[in-house]
Design a protein around this motif. Structure first.
Motif, PDB file in Angstrom:
ATOM      1  N   ILE A   7       0.858  -1.117   0.050  1.00 36.33           N
ATOM      2  CA  ILE A   7       0.161   0.015   0.062  1.00 36.33           C
ATOM      3  C   ILE A   7       0.927   1.254  -0.049  1.00 36.33           C
ATOM      4  O   ILE A   7       2.033   1.240   0.395  1.00 36.33           O
ATOM      5  CB  ILE A   7      -0.989   0.032   1.151  1.00 36.33           C
ATOM      6  N   HIS A   8       0.245   2.240  -0.283  1.00 34.13           N
ATOM      7  CA  HIS A   8       1.084   3.679  -0.210  1.00 34.13           C
ATOM      8  C   HIS A   8       0.610   4.244   1.044  1.00 34.13           C
ATOM      9  O   HIS A   8      -0.611   4.963   1.035  1.00 34.13           O
ATOM     10  CB  HIS A   8       0.584   4.401  -1.418  1.00 34.13           C
ATOM     11  N   ILE A   9       1.460   4.198   2.005  1.00 39.18           N
ATOM     12  CA  ILE A   9       1.152   4.531   3.172  1.00 39.18           C
ATOM     13  C   ILE A   9       0.893   6.120   3.398  1.00 39.18           C
ATOM     14  O   ILE A   9      -0.045   6.509   4.196  1.00 39.18           O
ATOM     15  CB  ILE A   9       1.979   4.075   4.532  1.00 39.18           C
ATOM     16  N   GLY A  10       1.594   6.850   2.791  1.00 43.11           N
ATOM     17  CA  GLY A  10       1.316   8.209   2.844  1.00 43.11           C
ATOM     18  C   GLY A  10       0.077   8.869   2.318  1.00 43.11           C
ATOM     19  O   GLY A  10      -0.589   9.817   2.924  1.00 43.11           O
ATOM     20  N   HIS A  11      -0.396   8.131   1.153  1.00 43.56           N
ATOM     21  CA  HIS A  11      -1.852   8.132   0.699  1.00 43.56           C
ATOM     22  C   HIS A  11      -2.976   8.137   1.731  1.00 43.56           C
ATOM     23  O   HIS A  11      -3.763   8.445   1.906  1.00 43.56           O
ATOM     24  CB  HIS A  11      -2.126   7.564  -0.417  1.00 43.56           C
ATOM     25  N   GLN A  12      -2.711   6.682   2.469  1.00 38.69           N
ATOM     26  CA  GLN A  12      -3.628   6.425   3.612  1.00 38.69           C
ATOM     27  C   GLN A  12      -3.606   7.396   4.735  1.00 38.69           C
ATOM     28  O   GLN A  12      -4.775   7.630   5.244  1.00 38.69           O
ATOM     29  CB  GLN A  12      -3.223   4.815   4.209  1.00 38.69           C
ATOM     30  N   ILE A  13      -2.535   7.887   5.037  1.00 36.67           N
ATOM     31  CA  ILE A  13      -2.399   8.865   6.073  1.00 36.67           C
ATOM     32  C   ILE A  13      -3.202  10.173   5.696  1.00 36.67           C
ATOM     33  O   ILE A  13      -4.146  10.714   6.541  1.00 36.67           O
ATOM     34  CB  ILE A  13      -1.110   9.454   6.733  1.00 36.67           C
ATOM     35  N   LYS A  14      -3.047  10.748   4.693  1.00 33.47           N
ATOM     36  CA  LYS A  14      -3.807  11.848   4.051  1.00 33.47           C
ATOM     37  C   LYS A  14      -5.331  11.454   4.097  1.00 33.47           C
ATOM     38  O   LYS A  14      -6.171  12.344   4.481  1.00 33.47           O
ATOM     39  CB  LYS A  14      -3.276  11.980   2.804  1.00 33.47           C
ATOM     40  N   ILE A  15      -5.770  10.246   3.694  1.00 34.99           N
ATOM     41  CA  ILE A  15      -7.236   9.999   3.581  1.00 34.99           C
ATOM     42  C   ILE A  15      -7.657  10.040   5.021  1.00 34.99           C
ATOM     43  O   ILE A  15      -8.729  10.701   5.173  1.00 34.99           O
ATOM     44  CB  ILE A  15      -7.136   8.395   2.851  1.00 34.99           C
ATOM     45  N   LYS A  16      -7.146   9.217   6.128  1.00 33.78           N
ATOM     46  CA  LYS A  16      -7.623   9.269   7.263  1.00 33.78           C
ATOM     47  C   LYS A  16      -7.565  10.599   8.092  1.00 33.78           C
ATOM     48  O   LYS A  16      -8.507  10.947   8.698  1.00 33.78           O
ATOM     49  CB  LYS A  16      -6.667   8.367   8.376  1.00 33.78           C
ATOM     50  N   LEU A  17      -6.723  11.341   7.630  1.00 36.68           N
ATOM     51  CA  LEU A  17      -6.658  12.703   8.114  1.00 36.68           C
ATOM     52  C   LEU A  17      -7.841  13.490   7.574  1.00 36.68           C
ATOM     53  O   LEU A  17      -8.551  14.427   8.379  1.00 36.68           O
ATOM     54  CB  LEU A  17      -5.569  13.553   7.852  1.00 36.68           C
ATOM     55  N   LYS A  18      -8.265  13.535   6.532  1.00 31.78           N
ATOM     56  CA  LYS A  18      -9.460  14.135   5.954  1.00 31.78           C
ATOM     57  C   LYS A  18     -10.854  13.576   6.435  1.00 31.78           C
ATOM     58  O   LYS A  18     -11.544  14.315   6.541  1.00 31.78           O
ATOM     59  CB  LYS A  18      -9.187  13.969   4.273  1.00 31.78           C
ATOM     60  N   GLU A  19     -10.788  12.138   6.425  1.00 35.70           N
ATOM     61  CA  GLU A  19     -12.063  11.471   7.105  1.00 35.70           C
ATOM     62  C   GLU A  19     -12.312  12.212   8.457  1.00 35.70           C
ATOM     63  O   GLU A  19     -13.374  12.163   8.924  1.00 35.70           O
ATOM     64  CB  GLU A  19     -11.842  10.157   7.223  1.00 35.70           C
ATOM     65  N   GLN A  20     -11.140  12.344   9.178  1.00 41.29           N
ATOM     66  CA  GLN A  20     -11.317  13.062  10.540  1.00 41.29           C
ATOM     67  C   GLN A  20     -11.659  14.234  10.619  1.00 41.29           C
ATOM     68  O   GLN A  20     -11.705  15.237  11.579  1.00 41.29           O
ATOM     69  CB  GLN A  20     -10.046  12.786  11.466  1.00 41.29           C
ATOM     70  N   GLY A  21     -11.769  15.058   9.495  1.00 44.01           N
ATOM     71  CA  GLY A  21     -11.753  16.633   9.365  1.00 44.01           C
ATOM     72  C   GLY A  21     -10.535  17.480   9.867  1.00 44.01           C
ATOM     73  O   GLY A  21     -10.600  18.453  10.341  1.00 44.01           O
ATOM     74  N   ARG A  22      -9.514  16.829   9.883  1.00 49.71           N
ATOM     75  CA  ARG A  22      -8.208  17.675  10.468  1.00 49.71           C
ATOM     76  C   ARG A  22      -7.348  17.968   9.396  1.00 49.71           C
ATOM     77  O   ARG A  22      -7.673  17.574   8.287  1.00 49.71           O
ATOM     78  CB  ARG A  22      -7.468  16.593  11.124  1.00 49.71           C
ATOM     79  N   THR A  23      -6.443  18.903   9.854  1.00 52.80           N
ATOM     80  CA  THR A  23      -5.574  19.567   8.843  1.00 52.80           C
ATOM     81  C   THR A  23      -4.321  18.936   8.953  1.00 52.80           C
ATOM     82  O   THR A  23      -3.815  18.488   9.596  1.00 52.80           O
ATOM     83  CB  THR A  23      -5.568  21.093   8.949  1.00 52.80           C
TER      84      THR A  23
END
Length: 71
Positions: free
Chosen positions: A7-23
């Protein structure tokens, strides 16, 4: 033993951050690091396990589970 996913872990982190409404600025302040460093993390398919552990704790999500294929 379960197979390990590629998996592309950087992309997964960005997705989870957005899901949580965080910047990115918020996450950078929690680590702490610069937002520019996080943009590099998002672009990278690989990450230091210490940093991944820290991000997992901050976002309260176990990113290590992303690597395991559930059958």
């Amino acid at each position: 033993m379960q197979p390990i996913r590629n998996i592309h872990i950087g992309h997964q982190i960005k997705i989870k951050l957005k899901e949580q409404g965080r910047t990115t600025v918020w996450l950078a302040s929690q680590i702490p690091c610069t937002p520019n460093h996080l943009y590099k993390v998002y672009a990278n398919p690989y990450i230091n396990t210490g940093l991944l552990t820290r991000i997992s704790n901050i976002l309260e999500y176990n990113f290590f589970e992303e690597f395991i294929e559930n059958e």
